[in-house]
Design a protein around this motif. Structure first.
Motif, mmCIF file in Angstrom:
data_model
loop_
_atom_site.group_PDB
_atom_site.id
_atom_site.type_symbol
_atom_site.label_atom_id
_atom_site.label_comp_id
_atom_site.label_asym_id
_atom_site.label_seq_id
_atom_site.Cartn_x
_atom_site.Cartn_y
_atom_site.Cartn_z
ATOM 1 N N ILE A 279 0.855 -1.183 0.000
ATOM 2 C CA ILE A 279 0.000 0.000 0.000
ATOM 3 C C ILE A 279 0.889 1.232 0.000
ATOM 4 N N ILE B 18 1.100 5.202 0.258
ATOM 5 C CA ILE B 18 0.262 6.252 0.842
ATOM 6 C C ILE B 18 0.952 7.598 0.717
ATOM 7 N N PHE C 232 1.084 11.398 1.983
ATOM 8 C CA PHE C 232 0.626 12.161 3.138
ATOM 9 C C PHE C 232 1.463 13.424 3.308
ATOM 10 N N TYR D 98 -8.124 -0.497 -0.162
ATOM 11 C CA TYR D 98 -7.594 0.175 1.022
ATOM 12 C C TYR D 98 -8.397 1.451 1.243
ATOM 13 N N THR E 283 3.208 -1.259 3.956
ATOM 14 C CA THR E 283 2.979 0.106 3.499
ATOM 15 C C THR E 283 4.307 0.848 3.515
ATOM 16 N N ALA F 49 -4.719 10.112 1.687
ATOM 17 C CA ALA F 49 -4.147 8.776 1.542
ATOM 18 C C ALA F 49 -4.522 8.227 0.179
ATOM 19 N N LYS G 134 -3.822 5.281 -2.639
ATOM 20 C CA LYS G 134 -3.370 3.912 -2.581
ATOM 21 C C LYS G 134 -2.996 3.382 -3.958
#
Length: 264
Positions: free
Chosen positions: A47, A49, A51, A96, A138, A223, A225
């Motif tokens: 995953i 992400i 941010f 996700y 992740t 977020a 994915k």
């Protein structure tokens, strides 16, 4: 004779296209079956992400609590289902954050730096772990090691797919940016920076006009994915050719060849 050869070639080509079409349909149906893992290695799900990186002040302000403690125990990973087992859906339907493997970390608290709780222990939840044939990772959630000394910026879990599962727990504010490993020489380390513990404590102890404002965090944090699957999941689709037209082409070729032979 030339016509027979010509139409014979046409017939072979039509039959070949029909065979390809049948393979395409078979491959398509296979995509709707459960993935089988014939190797000893678990199937990897990564995953990715995106941010926003918070300043130390933002980490302080957007956290519900801040602690210094020691990693006491790392509990077995589980799927975020009622029984902790894999969701009853196809692999390519995983999403996700609806379908995740999580790991709970038990922290023995030495000191509360913000909003002290009555408990001497708390649980921190991170995404990732291996359950059966599936391994999830992740690039954003922090990792923990038993016995590790840490300073943690924590907030309540607001993900509806995990917040009511298992014991009461927190998640790390701003992913790995909110977890600092403390060293004996007074350093506080994340994968992104190395500062002194004294510097962090000075920031945390400053008066904040935005204490516990997790709503602002939820609005800022994004977020995105990307399901990273290995070569075990590759599309084998062949461009679809309508079966009706293929059957018509083959039938037409047969009739033409038969007529040509009859006229001779």
């Amino acid at each position: 004779m030339r016509n027979i050869i010509k139409y014979g070639i046409f017939l072979v080509g039509a039959l070949s296209l029909l065979t390809l079409n049948a393979l395409a349909l078979s491959s398509s149906s296979n995509d709707n079956t459960e993935l089988k893992n014939n190797s000893n290695e678990p199937i990897g799900i990564n995953i990715c992400i995106d941010f926003i990186w918070y300043t130390h002040e933002e980490l302080r302000d957007y956290s519900d609590t801040i602690v210094i403690g020691t990693v006491k125990e790392i509990l077995p990973p589980r799927w975020n289902t009622a029984d902790g087992k894999k969701p009853l859906k196809l692999f390519n339907k995983f999403e996700y954050p609806e379908d995740i493997i999580y790991t709970d970390i038990v922290i023995s608290v030495d000191e509360y730096l913000k909003n002290p709780l009555s408990s001497g222990e708390l649980i921190v939840r991170v995404t990732g772990g291996t359950v059966g044939d599936f391994s999830m990772t992740t690039d954003a959630d922090p990792s923990f090691n038993t016995g590790e000394k840490v300073l943690l910026f924590l907030r309540k879990d607001t993900n509806s797919h995990t917040n009511d599962i298992g014991p009461e727990h927190f998640i790390v504010t701003d992913f790995y940016r909110g977890k600092y490993t403390l060293t004996e020489d007074g350093k506080a380390i994340t994968p992104a920076e190395t500062v002194t513990l004294k510097e962090l404590l000075n920031t945390i102890n400053q008066t904040s006009n935005n204490t516990g404002d997790t709503k602002a965090l939820d609005n800022k944090e994004t977020a995105g994915k990307q399901a990273g699957v290995g070569s075990t999941i590759q599309s084998k689709r062949i461009p679809f050719i309508n079966s009706f037209w293929m059957f018509g082409a083959v039938l037409g070729a047969v009739l033409i060849v038969r007529r040509s032979v009859r006229h001779r």
